[in-house]
Write a protein that holds these residues in place. Structure first.
Motif, PDB file in Angstrom:
ATOM      1  N   LEU A  79       0.936  -1.207  -0.041  1.00  0.00           N
ATOM      2  CA  LEU A  79       0.079  -0.117  -0.223  1.00  0.00           C
ATOM      3  C   LEU A  79       0.980   1.297  -0.010  1.00  0.00           C
ATOM      4  O   LEU A  79       0.461   2.308  -0.771  1.00  0.00           O
ATOM      5  CB  LEU A  79      -0.880   0.051   1.142  1.00  0.00           C
ATOM      6  N   GLU A  80       1.951   1.277   0.770  1.00  0.00           N
ATOM      7  CA  GLU A  80       2.923   2.273   0.940  1.00  0.00           C
ATOM      8  C   GLU A  80       3.376   2.698  -0.582  1.00  0.00           C
ATOM      9  O   GLU A  80       3.368   3.954  -0.988  1.00  0.00           O
ATOM     10  CB  GLU A  80       4.053   2.109   1.630  1.00  0.00           C
ATOM     11  N   LEU A  81       3.887   1.560  -1.435  1.00  0.00           N
ATOM     12  CA  LEU A  81       4.361   1.851  -2.618  1.00  0.00           C
ATOM     13  C   LEU A  81       3.138   2.537  -3.711  1.00  0.00           C
ATOM     14  O   LEU A  81       3.626   3.552  -4.495  1.00  0.00           O
ATOM     15  CB  LEU A  81       4.747   0.277  -3.293  1.00  0.00           C
ATOM     16  N   ALA A  82       2.072   2.001  -3.490  1.00  0.00           N
ATOM     17  CA  ALA A  82       1.174   2.433  -4.440  1.00  0.00           C
ATOM     18  C   ALA A  82       0.653   3.980  -3.816  1.00  0.00           C
ATOM     19  O   ALA A  82       0.286   4.916  -4.842  1.00  0.00           O
ATOM     20  CB  ALA A  82      -0.231   1.457  -4.043  1.00  0.00           C
ATOM     21  N   LEU A  83       0.606   4.383  -2.835  1.00  0.00           N
ATOM     22  CA  LEU A  83       0.344   5.798  -2.427  1.00  0.00           C
ATOM     23  C   LEU A  83       1.599   6.467  -2.813  1.00  0.00           C
ATOM     24  O   LEU A  83       1.306   7.747  -3.339  1.00  0.00           O
ATOM     25  CB  LEU A  83       0.258   5.695  -0.822  1.00  0.00           C
ATOM     26  N   TYR A  84       2.789   6.151  -2.891  1.00  0.00           N
ATOM     27  CA  TYR A  84       3.772   6.902  -3.082  1.00  0.00           C
ATOM     28  C   TYR A  84       3.616   7.320  -4.718  1.00  0.00           C
ATOM     29  O   TYR A  84       3.838   8.410  -5.062  1.00  0.00           O
ATOM     30  CB  TYR A  84       5.263   5.859  -2.881  1.00  0.00           C
ATOM     31  N   TYR A  85       3.521   6.058  -5.549  1.00  0.00           N
ATOM     32  CA  TYR A  85       3.272   6.513  -6.865  1.00  0.00           C
ATOM     33  C   TYR A  85       2.128   7.282  -7.138  1.00  0.00           C
ATOM     34  O   TYR A  85       2.139   7.599  -8.545  1.00  0.00           O
ATOM     35  CB  TYR A  85       3.584   5.114  -7.631  1.00  0.00           C
ATOM     36  N   SER A  86       1.392   7.199  -6.320  1.00  0.00           N
ATOM     37  CA  SER A  86      -0.132   7.924  -6.557  1.00  0.00           C
ATOM     38  C   SER A  86       0.181   9.181  -6.166  1.00  0.00           C
ATOM     39  O   SER A  86      -0.656  10.187  -6.370  1.00  0.00           O
ATOM     40  CB  SER A  86      -1.134   7.012  -6.164  1.00  0.00           C
ATOM     41  N   GLY A  87       1.480   9.749  -5.501  1.00  0.00           N
ATOM     42  CA  GLY A  87       1.569  11.144  -5.182  1.00  0.00           C
ATOM     43  C   GLY A  87       0.902  11.355  -3.694  1.00  0.00           C
ATOM     44  O   GLY A  87       0.809  12.462  -3.247  1.00  0.00           O
TER      45      GLY A  87
END
Length: 371
Positions: A79-87
């Motif tokens: 989830l962290e990675l997805a949030l990061y790449y989603s800004g």
């Protein structure tokens, strides 16, 4: 072929999820399927599409009362990675804090897993100006990494890199260079040429710190040219080359070779969305420095403003680089004759700069066109 393989992986993950839902598998099995789907969609570049799957997985684990499991911890990591790449960086940090707290519960305060996660977390915190929290985590994690893995381990090399990068982000260049040099030496000795990616990262960042600290010497140039040559020989895409081309452009700019610098900057700009927006902000800041050196103060002001607005849109007004670029633009605007606008920006952003950086930071003593 890579794109086709990514789509096959996404299709397979979606089908696996569909079959498990039809078969009325348990919530934990379905939660893992959502994690898998988040992973492959993110790997295929669809980070916004991946995010809802990660959120669904986390909700399923929570609903099943499995929030103290390693599977839930790994779901949070995805989830962290997805949030990061989603800004969504602030939310990402909140999730990371939860994950690290859970890691402590699952593995214990003296575990190498927790130590490594704490050290890695310093990067995210420091990038957002949360320097005190970052320093605290590094002080907790780094001694454990040293004790568990040893001074000549790749794990300790990465911890040294985080220590150096934390100093760099705080504007403590003299303190950044020794651990970054040590990190490169340890890692190169351990991998013996087997892990070029991390070696390239270490070489590039060491060169970047040298250049931005006013040491645009032959060592910095040689480091960057070696990375570009090795990646080119390996068939690297333009987006991978951009990370070394940009500091090499800065090197040429520092030596007054505007033509060579602009060729490299154009190559980085051409990548577009293939790299983070921060790289494009650094490109604009470098172009501003080139125009200023040539006496074109109006063009320098335009590029300085572009660097500021790119970061402002990407990371918000409180991000350290946004604050510095705002003040760089104020200086460029004043030089171009827009004194009133410059004063308004300085009144807004100088207090933010003073709150962000520790005493002794170079960013407190000057704002410059250095990207």
């Amino acid at each position: 072929n890579g794109v086709a393989n990514d789509q096959k992986a996404v299709s397979a993950a979606r089908e696996a999820l569909r079959l498990r839902e039809i078969g009325k598998a348990g919530p934990l099995v379905i939660a893992q399927s959502y994690v898998d789907l988040c992973l492959v969609e993110g790997g295929a570049g669809d980070h916004e599409g991946a995010l809802p799957h990660c959120e669904r997985a986390v909700a399923l684990y929570a609903g099943a009362g499995a929030t103290r499991s390693n599977a839930y911890r790994l779901a949070l990591r995805q989830l962290e990675l997805a949030l990061y790449y989603s800004g969504q960086n602030e939310k990402r940090i909140e999730v990371a804090r939860e994950r690290i707290g859970m890691t402590a519960e699952l593995f214990g305060e003296d575990s190498s897993v927790l130590a490594s996660e704490r050290v890695s977390m310093t990067m995210s915190l420091a990038e957002h100006g949360l320097f005190a929290e970052a320093v605290g985590l590094l002080e907790l994690g780094m001694p454990v990494v040293l004790k568990r893995n040893g001074a000549n381990s790749t794990q300790y090399s990465k911890a040294l890199f985080c220590q150096g990068w934390l100093h760099y982000l705080q504007g403590q260049f003299d303190q950044a260079l020794p651990p970054m040099r040590q990190a490169l030496a340890v890692y190169a000795a351990q991998v013996d040429g087997r892990d070029h990616h991390m070696l390239h990262v270490l070489r590039t960042t060491l060169a970047q710190v040298l250049i931005e600290s006013g040491q645009a010497n032959s060592e910095a140039r040689d480091l960057l040219e070696s990375v570009i040559a090795e990646r080119s020989q390996a068939g690297a895409m333009a987006n991978a080359l951009a990370y070394s081309r940009l500091p090499l452009a800065q090197w040429h700019a520092a030596h007054g070779d505007a033509a060579s610098a602009r060729v490299l900057l154009d190559q980085v700009s051409a990548v577009g969305a293939g790299v983070e927006k921060e790289l494009h902000a650094r490109v604009a800041a470098t172009r501003s420095a080139l125009f200023a050196a040539e006496g074109d103060l109006a063009a320098a002001s335009v590029e300085a403003k572009a660097a500021w607005t790119i970061m402002q849109a990407d990371r918000g007004d409180a991000h350290p680089r946004t604050v510095r670029y705002a003040l760089d633009y104020a200086r460029a605007a004043r030089a171009a004759g827009a004194a009133d606008e410059a004063l308004a920006i300085e009144r807004e952003y100088q207090p933010k700069l003073a709150r962000l950086y520790p005493p002794g930071s170079v960013h407190l003593s000057q704002t410059s066109a250095r990207p």
